[in-house]
Each structure stands twice: as structure tokens, then as C-alpha cells.
Design a protein around this motif. Structure first.
Motif, PDB file in Angstrom:
ATOM      1  N   PHE A 367      63.056 -45.346   1.429  1.00 37.76           N
ATOM      2  CA  PHE A 367      63.767 -45.866  -0.281  1.00 37.76           C
ATOM      3  C   PHE A 367      63.176 -46.775  -1.153  1.00 37.76           C
ATOM      4  O   PHE A 367      62.615 -46.758  -1.811  1.00 37.76           O
ATOM      5  CB  PHE A 367      65.489 -45.673   0.128  1.00 37.76           C
ATOM      6  CG  PHE A 367      65.953 -46.092  -1.393  1.00 37.76           C
ATOM      7  CD1 PHE A 367      66.284 -44.973  -1.659  1.00 37.76           C
ATOM      8  CD2 PHE A 367      66.679 -47.406  -1.633  1.00 37.76           C
ATOM      9  CE1 PHE A 367      66.817 -44.789  -3.034  1.00 37.76           C
ATOM     10  CE2 PHE A 367      66.882 -46.963  -2.638  1.00 37.76           C
ATOM     11  CZ  PHE A 367      67.217 -46.409  -3.423  1.00 37.76           C
ATOM     12  N   GLY A 368      62.363 -47.966   0.425  1.00 42.48           N
ATOM     13  CA  GLY A 368      61.668 -48.940  -0.508  1.00 42.48           C
ATOM     14  C   GLY A 368      60.344 -48.303  -1.560  1.00 42.48           C
ATOM     15  O   GLY A 368      60.208 -48.711  -2.609  1.00 42.48           O
ATOM     16  N   LEU A 369      59.900 -48.012  -0.056  1.00 39.05           N
ATOM     17  CA  LEU A 369      58.407 -47.417  -0.802  1.00 39.05           C
ATOM     18  C   LEU A 369      58.753 -46.591  -2.339  1.00 39.05           C
ATOM     19  O   LEU A 369      58.511 -45.796  -3.303  1.00 39.05           O
ATOM     20  CB  LEU A 369      58.064 -46.347  -0.599  1.00 39.05           C
ATOM     21  CG  LEU A 369      57.151 -46.859   1.157  1.00 39.05           C
ATOM     22  CD1 LEU A 369      56.537 -46.540   2.305  1.00 39.05           C
ATOM     23  CD2 LEU A 369      55.794 -48.074   0.182  1.00 39.05           C
ATOM     24  N   LEU A 370      59.524 -45.102  -2.376  1.00 39.45           N
ATOM     25  CA  LEU A 370      60.570 -44.929  -3.384  1.00 39.45           C
ATOM     26  C   LEU A 370      60.582 -45.341  -4.413  1.00 39.45           C
ATOM     27  O   LEU A 370      60.088 -44.627  -5.834  1.00 39.45           O
ATOM     28  CB  LEU A 370      61.073 -43.342  -2.794  1.00 39.45           C
ATOM     29  CG  LEU A 370      60.838 -42.509  -2.315  1.00 39.45           C
ATOM     30  CD1 LEU A 370      62.333 -41.998  -1.903  1.00 39.45           C
ATOM     31  CD2 LEU A 370      59.849 -41.051  -2.794  1.00 39.45           C
ATOM     32  N   SER A 371      61.276 -46.052  -4.147  1.00 45.83           N
ATOM     33  CA  SER A 371      61.699 -46.924  -5.256  1.00 45.83           C
ATOM     34  C   SER A 371      60.499 -47.521  -6.170  1.00 45.83           C
ATOM     35  O   SER A 371      60.475 -47.681  -6.996  1.00 45.83           O
ATOM     36  CB  SER A 371      63.031 -48.620  -4.795  1.00 45.83           C
ATOM     37  OG  SER A 371      63.523 -47.509  -3.913  1.00 45.83           O
ATOM     38  N   LEU A 372      59.603 -47.782  -4.875  1.00 44.24           N
ATOM     39  CA  LEU A 372      58.283 -48.892  -5.870  1.00 44.24           C
ATOM     40  C   LEU A 372      57.924 -47.680  -6.674  1.00 44.24           C
ATOM     41  O   LEU A 372      57.137 -47.751  -8.177  1.00 44.24           O
ATOM     42  CB  LEU A 372      57.240 -49.191  -4.371  1.00 44.24           C
ATOM     43  CG  LEU A 372      57.410 -50.764  -4.303  1.00 44.24           C
ATOM     44  CD1 LEU A 372      56.361 -50.818  -3.393  1.00 44.24           C
ATOM     45  CD2 LEU A 372      57.840 -51.362  -5.258  1.00 44.24           C
ATOM     46  N   LEU A 373      57.460 -46.725  -6.599  1.00 47.75           N
ATOM     47  CA  LEU A 373      56.868 -45.384  -7.166  1.00 47.75           C
ATOM     48  C   LEU A 373      57.211 -45.388  -8.657  1.00 47.75           C
ATOM     49  O   LEU A 373      57.264 -45.001  -9.588  1.00 47.75           O
ATOM     50  CB  LEU A 373      56.636 -43.971  -5.960  1.00 47.75           C
ATOM     51  CG  LEU A 373      56.010 -44.619  -5.413  1.00 47.75           C
ATOM     52  CD1 LEU A 373      56.339 -42.523  -4.415  1.00 47.75           C
ATOM     53  CD2 LEU A 373      54.798 -44.063  -5.026  1.00 47.75           C
ATOM     54  N   ALA A 374      59.082 -45.207  -8.156  1.00 50.65           N
ATOM     55  CA  ALA A 374      59.696 -44.431  -9.544  1.00 50.65           C
ATOM     56  C   ALA A 374      59.123 -45.955 -10.605  1.00 50.65           C
ATOM     57  O   ALA A 374      58.955 -45.385 -11.924  1.00 50.65           O
ATOM     58  CB  ALA A 374      60.898 -44.623  -8.963  1.00 50.65           C
ATOM     59  N   VAL A 375      58.910 -47.248 -10.133  1.00 52.66           N
ATOM     60  CA  VAL A 375      58.934 -48.217 -11.237  1.00 52.66           C
ATOM     61  C   VAL A 375      57.771 -47.975 -12.164  1.00 52.66           C
ATOM     62  O   VAL A 375      57.255 -48.202 -12.928  1.00 52.66           O
ATOM     63  CB  VAL A 375      59.428 -49.654 -10.007  1.00 52.66           C
ATOM     64  CG1 VAL A 375      58.900 -50.583 -11.438  1.00 52.66           C
ATOM     65  CG2 VAL A 375      60.548 -50.218 -10.282  1.00 52.66           C
ATOM     66  N   ALA A 376      56.829 -47.775 -10.841  1.00 52.49           N
ATOM     67  CA  ALA A 376      55.133 -47.838 -10.781  1.00 52.49           C
ATOM     68  C   ALA A 376      55.298 -46.262 -12.551  1.00 52.49           C
ATOM     69  O   ALA A 376      54.571 -46.792 -12.359  1.00 52.49           O
ATOM     70  CB  ALA A 376      54.516 -47.424 -10.356  1.00 52.49           C
ATOM     71  N   SER A 377      56.416 -45.452 -12.498  1.00 54.67           N
ATOM     72  CA  SER A 377      55.860 -44.276 -13.143  1.00 54.67           C
ATOM     73  C   SER A 377      57.108 -44.845 -14.652  1.00 54.67           C
ATOM     74  O   SER A 377      56.793 -43.922 -15.325  1.00 54.67           O
ATOM     75  CB  SER A 377      56.639 -42.934 -12.514  1.00 54.67           C
ATOM     76  OG  SER A 377      58.112 -43.473 -12.199  1.00 54.67           O
ATOM     77  N   LEU A 378      57.447 -45.967 -14.852  1.00 53.88           N
ATOM     78  CA  LEU A 378      57.806 -46.019 -15.985  1.00 53.88           C
ATOM     79  C   LEU A 378      56.973 -46.666 -17.227  1.00 53.88           C
ATOM     80  O   LEU A 378      55.937 -46.892 -16.635  1.00 53.88           O
ATOM     81  CB  LEU A 378      58.752 -47.837 -16.301  1.00 53.88           C
ATOM     82  CG  LEU A 378      59.570 -47.628 -15.280  1.00 53.88           C
ATOM     83  CD1 LEU A 378      60.322 -49.553 -15.073  1.00 53.88           C
ATOM     84  CD2 LEU A 378      60.684 -47.420 -16.202  1.00 53.88           C
ATOM     85  N   PRO A 379      56.464 -45.864 -17.962  1.00 53.57           N
ATOM     86  CA  PRO A 379      55.154 -46.360 -18.691  1.00 53.57           C
ATOM     87  C   PRO A 379      54.821 -47.517 -18.870  1.00 53.57           C
ATOM     88  O   PRO A 379      53.463 -47.835 -18.659  1.00 53.57           O
ATOM     89  CB  PRO A 379      56.051 -45.548 -19.890  1.00 53.57           C
ATOM     90  CG  PRO A 379      57.656 -44.671 -20.445  1.00 53.57           C
ATOM     91  CD  PRO A 379      57.745 -45.024 -18.922  1.00 53.57           C
ATOM     92  N   SER A 380      55.970 -48.811 -19.395  1.00 51.62           N
ATOM     93  CA  SER A 380      54.902 -49.566 -19.859  1.00 51.62           C
ATOM     94  C   SER A 380      54.144 -50.686 -18.441  1.00 51.62           C
ATOM     95  O   SER A 380      53.280 -51.196 -18.246  1.00 51.62           O
ATOM     96  CB  SER A 380      56.186 -51.312 -20.156  1.00 51.62           C
ATOM     97  OG  SER A 380      56.838 -50.655 -18.695  1.00 51.62           O
ATOM     98  N   VAL A 381      55.608 -49.896 -17.273  1.00 48.71           N
ATOM     99  CA  VAL A 381      54.249 -50.482 -15.908  1.00 48.71           C
ATOM    100  C   VAL A 381      52.658 -49.774 -15.677  1.00 48.71           C
ATOM    101  O   VAL A 381      51.798 -50.003 -15.395  1.00 48.71           O
ATOM    102  CB  VAL A 381      55.216 -49.715 -14.749  1.00 48.71           C
ATOM    103  CG1 VAL A 381      54.392 -50.661 -13.597  1.00 48.71           C
ATOM    104  CG2 VAL A 381      56.291 -50.700 -14.857  1.00 48.71           C
ATOM    105  N   ALA A 382      53.415 -48.390 -15.726  1.00 46.97           N
ATOM    106  CA  ALA A 382      52.532 -47.336 -15.906  1.00 46.97           C
ATOM    107  C   ALA A 382      50.726 -47.834 -16.846  1.00 46.97           C
ATOM    108  O   ALA A 382      49.883 -47.801 -16.162  1.00 46.97           O
ATOM    109  CB  ALA A 382      52.703 -45.928 -16.121  1.00 46.97           C
ATOM    110  N   ASN A 383      50.730 -48.014 -17.790  1.00 44.24           N
ATOM    111  CA  ASN A 383      49.929 -48.771 -18.953  1.00 44.24           C
ATOM    112  C   ASN A 383      49.158 -49.737 -18.764  1.00 44.24           C
ATOM    113  O   ASN A 383      48.673 -50.434 -18.974  1.00 44.24           O
ATOM    114  CB  ASN A 383      50.730 -48.887 -20.569  1.00 44.24           C
ATOM    115  CG  ASN A 383      50.626 -47.769 -20.675  1.00 44.24           C
ATOM    116  OD1 ASN A 383      50.336 -46.579 -20.884  1.00 44.24           O
ATOM    117  ND2 ASN A 383      51.533 -47.517 -22.236  1.00 44.24           N
ATOM    118  N   ALA A 384      49.809 -51.056 -17.586  1.00 44.46           N
ATOM    119  CA  ALA A 384      49.499 -51.829 -17.269  1.00 44.46           C
ATOM    120  C   ALA A 384      48.486 -52.340 -16.111  1.00 44.46           C
ATOM    121  O   ALA A 384      47.860 -52.872 -15.839  1.00 44.46           O
ATOM    122  CB  ALA A 384      50.432 -52.959 -17.132  1.00 44.46           C
ATOM    123  N   VAL A 385      48.170 -50.522 -15.890  1.00 41.89           N
ATOM    124  CA  VAL A 385      47.484 -50.310 -14.359  1.00 41.89           C
ATOM    125  C   VAL A 385      46.112 -49.457 -14.575  1.00 41.89           C
ATOM    126  O   VAL A 385      46.368 -49.215 -15.265  1.00 41.89           O
ATOM    127  CB  VAL A 385      48.224 -50.091 -12.687  1.00 41.89           C
ATOM    128  CG1 VAL A 385      49.326 -51.272 -12.597  1.00 41.89           C
ATOM    129  CG2 VAL A 385      48.455 -48.467 -13.782  1.00 41.89           C
TER     130      VAL A 385
END
Lengths: 489, 489, 489
Positions: A367-385
Motif C-alpha cells: 500500500f505504501g508503494l502504491l501511495s507513492l505511485l499515486a502521488v507521483a502521478s499528480l500533474p504538478s509532481v509528474a511535471n517536476a521529474v
């Protein structure tokens, strides 16, 4: 939670939010260019406010200036349509498309000027012509630009939310477009040139779409849920009732649901990574990457993000449901009864203890890993990587998540899959069903990691083609954080 | 978690983060325009770094060039103020406003040039004149542009975080403004033209605001919390103590709080949707949408997002508190005592079981929906959806959430509202109080959905006015994803 | 969850996602400028699609036009390299850097034109020269601009995600750069001028970085975890086994982990605020803020955000683990055994009850605050707040979070630290160890709040220097939401 501007200064520029605010009326710049607006509806008013706030002079053309004047900021000059058109080189047409014809009289004075059509259809218009195209026919001497229809009056009033608000434009005249683009930028929006007026139909249909890319994933998640719920109901509720007359219908709202969500989450997660494997196999089989994927695979590939988020939602709900279990009265009663019936024999079963401790901790990690993936797919986060970071998260971490959640399910199952008593109505336990696809996906991925296969695949993805039997990459293929990987993630 | 640039390349452009980095000193472009900076404080230094990193040549005017030179990147030319001003057409004034007068000597050489005033007041300045306006009086022959004061030296150094960082500008000269805007863009910021220098006061006051739009919602949430906590304390803690001398004060930190949060969450959520209903009724009663809403309604409408998020926070805390309940020692002890006192009678109460299973699952669903709404109100997510999608989430899903959480409360209440024993001190149970507003909101919404009402409302929102007795919409009203709906969501 | 465009219109512009879409082929603008592309790889194709979609005319230079034509949108003219170069003033070079030499033949026809090098190295290139610099040597008469290498072909195809996608550019010719910047903007990207071509090496190395700013914080968190896990294992698992032969290894997966995470979370959180205190003390001691911090402090200061997020993750996992505890079979069995062994003595221990209720509620509050901080450090949220709001959240709320979590730990510890029985193997309980740093940080912060210290520090941060014994701030230091505070947050 209706979204609205975080920056009150600009919001105060809007009347809706008014009641305060010197910015309600910043004297507009005498030297500034004049922009014309035909129509006095909400959109016109919000547009006028934003233009004034951005230092433009505004001339509003109304069929009833006296009446309308009250509705506009005092800097905006509200006059007759003819006069307004005369003052400005750039004119916004903010009247109902069905009333465009009423503007025919302005034809001569609009000649050579730029018309911006901001209208939307009432419903999706598939075959055209678009409002903008009809307007262009009506005013052949004017250059029509389509735009601003994707922006709501509300957004115009409160101003660009965070400076990344796009305005899609199209039109046949370059100069007209660039003048409109400049205007967009001065208002703090990001204009995007969508090409010729022929694109206007798409732009007009945009505001009518309702999460098109979510349909397929959501539907598939729902079907999976329905299937697994029915399956669990059959095994856990109906079976004891039919065979032993034991009524455990109280399990339906929580326990059965909580047996369903993990299965759905796991299968959906495997659906995120299966298409990548399919794509890779297809490329290996074809020996090239330059043939288009079949349509179904394309759509599947582009639905992965949504599938992943669906899987995450199911996992989250599964987590909450599981945590809620001990607070149920039924659990409470069960415990009391157990403690009452308790004989002298030892209650402690070591295997049981280990099984639960292990599958619970595996579940938490997954679940922890899935949460990381979910957060990373937020537009503003995905744009920063950058691309490498993105594929590390979505591919590497993603497969870890898939692996750990499969492990979680296996540990949960323990040896039950081999216990005949578990096969109510001869149906295998749910977790066994749910494990099929994830295991396939993981094995497929493993196969692709085999050195020989990986090398071949690497070549293909750098542009090598079996048909041409060249060992090195095509010189006219740039090695770049590339599209090819998109089918790989 | 102090935020800082995700993109080390640019961050390395800053000294603070230095210790590495060829970018610390990218040779600046001989052909590039020269920008002047007066002042050698932190802001000047960060500005100089960013300008150099963006390929500008920088001339810094210091009253003590030798001393200051060390503080600036070597590409920046640190000279006397007079010389610096001579080299550049665009000059940043980065000295304390109270020291602007010390620049009087530069008046002749600044004539005809663009001055950018980046200063902030020490406190909110309500009545003006603004620093920029005073600077403009000081240098009548120069054209003053206000800006950059909303950007921190830190942000300047690390560069625009994700390319959506806005810089608000204002000034009386169009040409001066556009040259500054171009400079902003080359640095990767998004300039927003705020009109004439008269807006500078607002821009200068911006950095002093502290969540103005959160005040009202937060205050109202706090008051609700205080009220309901007191109410619960009275009923659940004080009453047993007073009447039966039973000391259950240990309930105060968790149980009482957990009885308070759900009530607050539910009432706050209903406050998100009540103003929309009020607005609609008002429009129906007035028979037009062209009269401004009363001030209190305006403010209420613009606070909905914050109210919604407050409601979500309370709901989330309620969820955590509820999940924590079984891990408390008190629960543990209670259970043991119960199992000890246990007589032979059957402990299983079916109604209780069903009640708990049902209200728990309703609660989980409601919380899931609220979480969706919360995520959807993140700026980057809200920016990615069009108006229709936005109103679908915030209106349709929102009302679902309100409905399900009301259901959750009703199921929790079960038949207790009609059990006199529950009326400690003749006070009705908390959930009964909390249910009033939500039920009102839901019924109001239902009433608005009644065909006749809905039709009338639709007409009004398309511009129809009873006073004018026209059946069709005003031709000069564009049908657009409009403001009118904003009061509807 | 592989990220992809939320806006299907633009995505449909891409072939990968195709299968639909009039936008697949928007007739490109005859009046529009022509852009040349050398190379027919994935990147070239995506670039061509985006350019066509943005209303440019595209001429693709291929060494095998017939073969390649099929791969490009029909609006793009696929011809020989020479012809393509002849048509365009701005030419993208999208061939492998190792094949740049093959373009030598085009030298004369490329003279005076702008070349955009989009290539990346296969690995990090520390010492240069960069591909772009080598290309510039190859074509001395053309002006080379570096850029677009940080954008993936995928991003190009789906278009700018939310209008805040940056493209880093550098080059020696200003005019060339600005023409490329304009092109970026028309495509909806945000160009950022990074200066001269000498920066190209950094820009080329960018796509190779993998979370550089996360390394240190993640590593430190891992080490802390390893240490505390070993420590807990020793105390809680090994000790009973060695001394009493009691096997409680089943505690390893959950209980020991759950005793580790809170310690790690607390220590990491204190590490977020310690460097600020150090910095302040250093400034006080030096009596100036104009000396650079030592390198280790700089790096520490810039890692605070990541440290904070690590701390939050640990806290979140601790929360989940704690909530899971009661659902474990071991807890279930323990309870049954307890209820069986239960004698007549009273089980209710008031102190225990209060202790648990108090530390649980403190824990929940602390977690709530940490969640707020985490949300506030999302890029899009952090961008929406001004400096004052930002430092309020990260500094004020942050210290509250630190204080409450310290309180949580103290309440959890209760009086156990003074109970010799708790010192297994003479090792102090874990919470006692974990408390050291947070207490130091809090006391340090308190010391800095002492009036005299605070005044002195304020002076220093406004530019006062002991060495110069001036009481007032340097006039050439602007009072601004400044960098100085960055070391303070």
C-alpha cells in the motif's frame, strides 16, 4: 469544494467576489490598445473585467448601452455595437452563435479586423461546420480566431489560477493569432496555437467531454468489482446458508466488500503492466518498433495511468475496510462468544500468528508503494521529474508494488488453496482467482529481463529492424528519452 | 518541509545551494542586453544570479563596489551606482524604500529609463501612496514599473519552480512594462499585467496577506467544534458524573473528540452546498440573475472550497479517531470485564450488528467521496479538468458525498432519536442536531430539481428576466460554461 | 501509473494514441513559417506532430524519404535532407550525436541558419565538450541552440501537460534563441533561457539525474531505520529469548517495525529544524549573515524538504502499523488467554487508560499537522502561497508538529524511562533515545526566541554587521521576503 482563486487581489477584480477592493477599478491605461467586445452576457462582463485589470481599454458593443452599462466596470466604455467595433482592431464576439447573423450590419466596419469567437455549442457537434467556421463565412474580410471557449467566465474573473492555465487558439491568419496570443499572455494565460480554423470544431467540442480517458478503466474496474462481489457472495454468504442454513447476511456490507476490493485492486494493477509486456512481445515478434500497435493495445497503453489510480483507490478502500473490521459489533460479539466457549486447550496457533503478521506487513508495504505511485502521478509532481525519474517511479517502483501485493495475497492464502474444505460449491478461493493475471504479468516481465531477450529488445527500441538485418541503430534516430519506452513503462 | 527547487541544475545557480556547479558561473552573453541593479542586498544578489543564468549582462550599482563585488557572481559587473545606471536601460531599484531619496543624484542619468521597484512595505499600507508611486514622483522622467516584490529572493535564486510562477506587474508606460515582461519570460516566470501604477499599492500589500480566504471558514469550523465539544462533554461526561457519580473523564481526549468531529464535518459540508441553494432561490424570487447577490452570500459562495476542505479534514480526523478506538486500553479493559461478567444469555444482538455494519460502510463510502473531492481541488488537478468535469465533481459528486454522510449519520442514529433514555439533561443526541442543516440542504436541492422550478431556473440562468417577459434568452448573452453556474455548484 | 495527457484532443494529435481524431491531421497553415527536422526517429516524428498541431509547416530531411514518409503526419513534407534544410530557417537536428558528422554535406546550406540540437548523451558527460558544442564547431556559420532534450518524445506528442512544462534553452546567439523561444511558446511550452552554449553540458546531463536531492535524506532515513530496528530487535525480541528463552520472533514483522518507525520519524523531523537553528547560531556567533555557511550546512539546509517528507512517510507507516495491531491474530489470542486467566481482581488500571488515551490523541494531532505540511509541499500548492504564508506553514506549523510529536513520545513513555525493569541489557527504552535530538531542536528554537537574542538576530538578518558596528540596516539592502529567512524556516 468549488475551486476559486487563491489570490484575492485578482479575485477582487471580479464583481461576484467584490464587496471590497480598489482593484475593482484600476484606471485603465490611456495608451493601451482598445479591445472590443460584442455581447453583454456574463462572459462579456468577466472578459471586460479581466481585460481592464490587465491594462487594456475595453469598448463593449451592446444593443442597449444604457441598460448594460451598469453591469460593466466603469473603465469599460459601453456603447453601440457599431461604435465599439469602430474603436477596436480586435473584437471578441460573445453573442449566441444562433444570433451571429444579427451582426451582419457590422460587416463593413469589421472588415480587416480580428474576430475572436468564444462561443460553445449546446451539445457535441460531430460533423461541423463549427460556429467559428460559420462566423468566418459570415465575415469573409475579417480574420476569425477561435479561442477562450475552454475558459469559463468564472476563471476569467478570478484570473489564471496558477499561471499555467492554457487557452487553445486556432485561426487561418498568423498575424491575427499572434495578436490574440499576446493578449492572452498579458492576461497571464498560456496560449496554445492549435493550427488552422479547421481545428475549431475540436476546440468547440472540448468543453463537452466528461473524463473520456476514464471511461474504459472505470468500467473495467466496475465489472471486476461486480464479478468478484457476486463470487464472494456465492462462496461466503450463500453457501453456508444453503448448505448449513447459517444466516450470515450481515457480512454483505463489509466483509464481502472487503474480500472483493483486494481482488479488484490486484487484477487492475496487473492490467497496468500487462500491456507493456504485450507491446514488448509484439515488438520482439515483429522484429521492429516501426509498425503501429493494434488499436486495442494503443487504447490499453494510454489507459494505464487511470487503471493504476483505480487500483490504488480499491487498495485504499480495502485498507480502510480491513482497519474497520475489529470495530464492528459482530467482531466484538464473536470474541465474547469465543472467550465464553473457550475450553482449557491452548488457543495459541503459531502458524496462524505468523501468517497474519506476514501478510499484514506485506500488505502495508504494498500500500505504501502504491501511495507513492499515486502521488507521483499528480500533474504538478509528474511535471517536476525528468523522464528517467518518471520511468523509475512508474516502472521500477510499479513492478515492486505489483510483486509485493502478489506476495501479500500469496501469504494471505497460505496453504488454503490446497485445502479441499475451502472449495465451497467447488469454487476456488477468491485470492486464487485474483492471482492469475498478476503472476502472468510478473513472469512475462521476468522473461523480458532474460539477457538475450533484453538485448534484442534494446536493439529494436534503438531502431534496429530484423527486416534490414543491420546490427547498429539507424543513424537518423536520435537516442532520446523516447516514446519507445512509453510502451515499456 | 521547506520547499526548494526540484531541478538542481538551476538551484546550483544559487550560492546558498552552491558548493558545486559549473552553472554557478555561466559566462554571460556579450551581445545580451545589460540590466542594472541598484542595491547589494540578498534580493539584488539573487536577482543578479538569475539574470546572469538567463543570459543577461548585469551591472550592479553599489555605494561600495569593492566590498560588494565578492557577494556577486563574477559575471556581474559591480561598479558605482552612477556607472551601473549609465550602462543599462532597465534598472532594478532594490534598496529600502526609506532610502530611495539617496538615489536623487542619479536622477539625470535615470531619465528616460525604466525603473523596476521591487520593494515591499514593512506592514500593510492601506491608504497609499505606494513605494512605487513615491519612487515615480522622485523620478518623473523615468517610467516606473512595480513588480518582483511577490517573488522571494529564494525563489529567484532557485528559479521558477515549475514554470508557472507568476510575477505581477503594473506601470503607466506600456513599452516599459512589455520590456520588463519579456525579461520575466526569459527568466522562466509568467508575467501578469495588472494595469496602471495605481494598482501598485495592492501588489505591495500582497506579500503581507496570510490566508485571507481561509479566515472565515476556519473560524466557523472552530466555533462549530467548540460548540459540539461542549455539548458532547455535557451529555457524555458531565451527565453520568452528576447523575450517577460515574467518572468517565478519560473519554475527553478521544471519545468526546470523536463524537465532535463527525458533527462538525457534516455541518460544514452542508454549509458548502447551502449557499448555492440560497443563490438559486434568490434568483428564482427575483426572477433575474442580473442583480448582485447580497454581500454575505457573495462571501459565503467564495468560501465554499475552503469550507469543503475543512469538512474533509474533520472527516479524516474522525476516521482516524474511530480506527484508533479499539487500540485503547480502556476498550481492552472493557472487553475483559464484559467477558468476565458474561452470563449464559446469548450475547449476539442482530439489530446492533446490522446497525454497525451499515453505518460503518456508509461512512467509508462517504469518506471515499470526500477524498476524491479534496484531491480534485488541488490546483494542478483542478487545472486539468474542463468546466463540465469540474462541476460534475464538485456538484454531482459533492451532493452524493453530502447524501451518503447524512445516511451514515442516520444509520448511526438508528432509532435512538426516539429513545427518551438518550435525552441526558433533556438534550437531544448530537447526531440529531448535526442532521438539521444537511437535511435542509438536500431538501432544498431536491426542490430545485422539480421540473417546473428547474425549467424556470434554467431560463433565468440563460439570461431570461421576468421583468422583460421574454421567453427566449437575450441574444447578447453567450451560452458558455458560465459564471451563473458558479453559484450553482 | 504511466502519466499521460489529460487532454485527449491534443493527445489524439499523437499517433501512439491515435485510432481516432480529426486532429490527427489539422491542415497546416500555408502562411506559417517552415521548420526543418533532420532525422526520422521517434523524437522527430513526435516533434513533427506537435509542430503541425501548432500550425507550423514542417519539412523533414530523411536519407530515405520514401521509406520515412509513412511515419510522419501527411502535412509534414518528407524530402531529402538538403531540400528540407533549404526550405527552413530553423532546423532541428534530431540525429544521433555520433552521426552529426554525416551532416557535413549540408554545411553550406545551413550557413546562417539556426540549428537546434535536441540530443542527449548516453551517459553523464562530466568534462565536455557537449554534443551541442561539438555541433557548433562542425557548423561555425550556423547559430546552434541547445534545447528540447529534457522533453521526452512522449511529452511532445501528448503536448504540454498543464501549460507549465519548461524547455531549457541555451545558445550564443540572442536572435536565434528568441526565435526558438517563440516556437516553444506557440507549442504551449515555457522556454527558459539558460545563457550561453557553455551551459549546454549541464542541460545535456539533466535527463541523467535520478533524484539527486533525495539521495542524502533517503540514505540518512535508511540508516536511522537500520539502527533503530536492530536496537528494538535486541531489546524486545532477543533479550526475552536469551534471558527467559521466550520466543517472540513473531514480533519481528510488525511490532518491532512499528516500534522503529516512530523513532525514525521523530529524529528525521528534528533533523528538518536543527540546521535552521545551527544557521542562526552561526550567524549570531559570526555577527553577520554575509559569510557563506559551511558546505555541510548548505547541503543540510537544502535537504530539509526531503527530510521532512521522509519523516512524514515514516509517520504515516507508523500510523498504519499501529492501526493494524488489533487485527492481528496474536492480539486476538493474547486477549482470549488473558480473559481465560482472568482472576477476580479488578482489571481496570486508571493510569494506563489515561496514558494511552493521551498519547494516542497527541499522536493523531501530530500526524494531522504533518499531513498538512506534506500537502503544502506539493509543487502546485506551494506555488499558490506567498512567502509569508509559506514560512507560516513550514516554520510555525512545522515547529508545532515537532512539539506535539515530542509530546506524543513523552506521553507514550510516561514514567517508564525511570523504571529499571525497562532497561533490558541495560539499554534505555527506544523512545528515550529518539527524544534527544527533538528536545535539542526545540530548546535551541526557544533560546532563539529569547528577546535579546531574537533582536540581535533580526538586526543581523536585516544586514547589520557587528564588524561595522552600525545599528541600522545597510541602506542598499532591500527589505524583502528574503533569502535570509530561508535559513530560518
Amino acid at each position: 469544494m468549488p475551486d476559486e482563486m487563491a489570490r484575492p487581489l485578482i479575485r477582487r477584480g471580479g464583481g461576484e467576489a467584490g464587496c471590497s477592493g480598489r482593484l475593482e477599478a484600476p484606471a485603465s491605461d490611456p495608451g493601451a490598445p482598445v479591445v472590443g467586445i460584442l455581447g453583454t452576457g456574463d462572459f462579456s462582463r468577466s472578459l471586460a473585467r479581466r481585460l481592464v485589470a490587465s491594462g487594456y481599454r475595453v469598448a463593449v458593443g451592446s444593443r442597449n448601452p444604457k441598460r448594460s452599462a451598469a453591469l460593466f466596470p466603469e473603465e469599460a466604455e459601453v456603447t453601440s455595437q457599431l461604435e465599439a467595433v469602430g474603436l477596436a482592431d480586435l473584437v471578441f464576439v460573445a453573442v449566441f452563435p444562433e444570433h451571429h447573423s444579427t451582426l451582419a450590419a457590422l460587416k463593413p466596419s469589421l472588415a480587416g479586423k480580428t474576430l475572436v469567437d468564444v462561443s460553445n455549442g449546446l451539445s457535441v457537434n460531430r460533423d461541423g461546420p463549427s460556429n467559428a467556421e460559420r462566423l468566418a463565412e459570415l465575415f469573409p474580410e475579417s480574420s476569425v480566431v477561435k479561442g477562450f471557449n475552454t475558459i469559463s467566465a468564472w476563471t476569467l474573473q478570478v484570473g489564471p489560477r496558477d499561471g499555467s492555465r492554457q487557452i487553445l487558439l486556432c485561426g487561418n491568419s498568423c498575424s491575427a493569432k499572434s495578436s490574440v496570443m499576446q493578449l492572452c499572455r498579458r492576461m497571464g494565460f498560456v496560449p496554445v496555437d492549435m493550427g488552422l480554423l479547421s481545428s475549431s470544431l475540436d476546440i468547440e467540442n472540448l468543453p463537452h467531454r466528461l473524463f473520456p480517458c476514464w471511461r474504459l478503466p472505470a468500467l473495467c474496474t466496475l465489472c471486476l468489482f461486480a464479478f468478484f462481489y457476486a463470487y464472494n457472495f456465492l462462496r461466503d454468504v450463500l453457501q453456508p446458508y444453503v448448505t448449513a442454513g447459517k444466516s450470515v447476511f450481515y457480512k454483505m456490507p463489509i466483509q464481502t466488500v472487503n474480500a472483493t476490493f483486494p481482488a479488484v485492486a490486484l487484477v487492475t494493477l496487473s492490467l497496468v503492466y500487462l500491456p507493456g509486456v504485450c507491446g514488448a512481445l509484439l515488438q520482439l515478434w515483429r522484429g521492429t518498433k516501426y509498425d503501429r500497435f493494434p488499436c486495442w493495445l494503443d487504447r490499453w497503453l494510454t489507459s494505464r495511468k487511470q487503471l493504476g489510480l483505480c487500483s490504488f483507490m480499491c487498495a485504499a478502500l480495502h485498507a480502510i475496510y480491513s482497519l474497520v473490521l475489529p470495530s464492528r459489533k459482530s467482531a466484538h460479539f464473536k470474541l465474547l462468544i469465543e472467550s465464553k466457549q473457550l475450553q482449557e486447550e491452548d488457543v495459541w496457533v503459531d502458524a496462524e500468528v505468523w501468517r497474519v503478521e506476514l501478510y499484514l506487513s506485506a500488505g502495508i508495504v504494498a500500500f505504501g508503494l502504491l501511495s507513492l505511485l499515486a502521488v507521483a502521478s499528480l500533474p504538478s509532481v509528474a511535471n517536476a521529474v525528468n523522464w528517467r525519474e518518471f520511468s523509475f517511479i512508474q516502472s521500477t517502483l510499479g513492478y515492486c508494488a505489483l510483486f509485493v501485493s502478489t506476495l501479500h495475497t500469496l501469504l494471505f492464502g497460505w496453504d488454503r488453496a490446497f485445502d479441499p474444505a475451502r472449495y465451497h460449491f467447488y469454487l476456488p478461493p477468491t485470492f486464487a482467482l485474483a492471482l492469475v493475471l498478476p503472476v502472468v504479468a510478473l513472469l512475462g516481465r521476468l522473461a523480458l529481463l532474460a539477457p538475450c531477450v533484453a538485448r534484442r529488445l534494446g536493439l529494436i527500441r534503438r531502431g534496429w529492424e530484423r527486416s534490414r538485418h543491420v546490427r547498429f541503430a539507424r543513424p537518423d534516430d536520435v537516442c532520446c528519452n523516447g516514446l519507445e519506452d512509453a510502451s515499456y513503462v
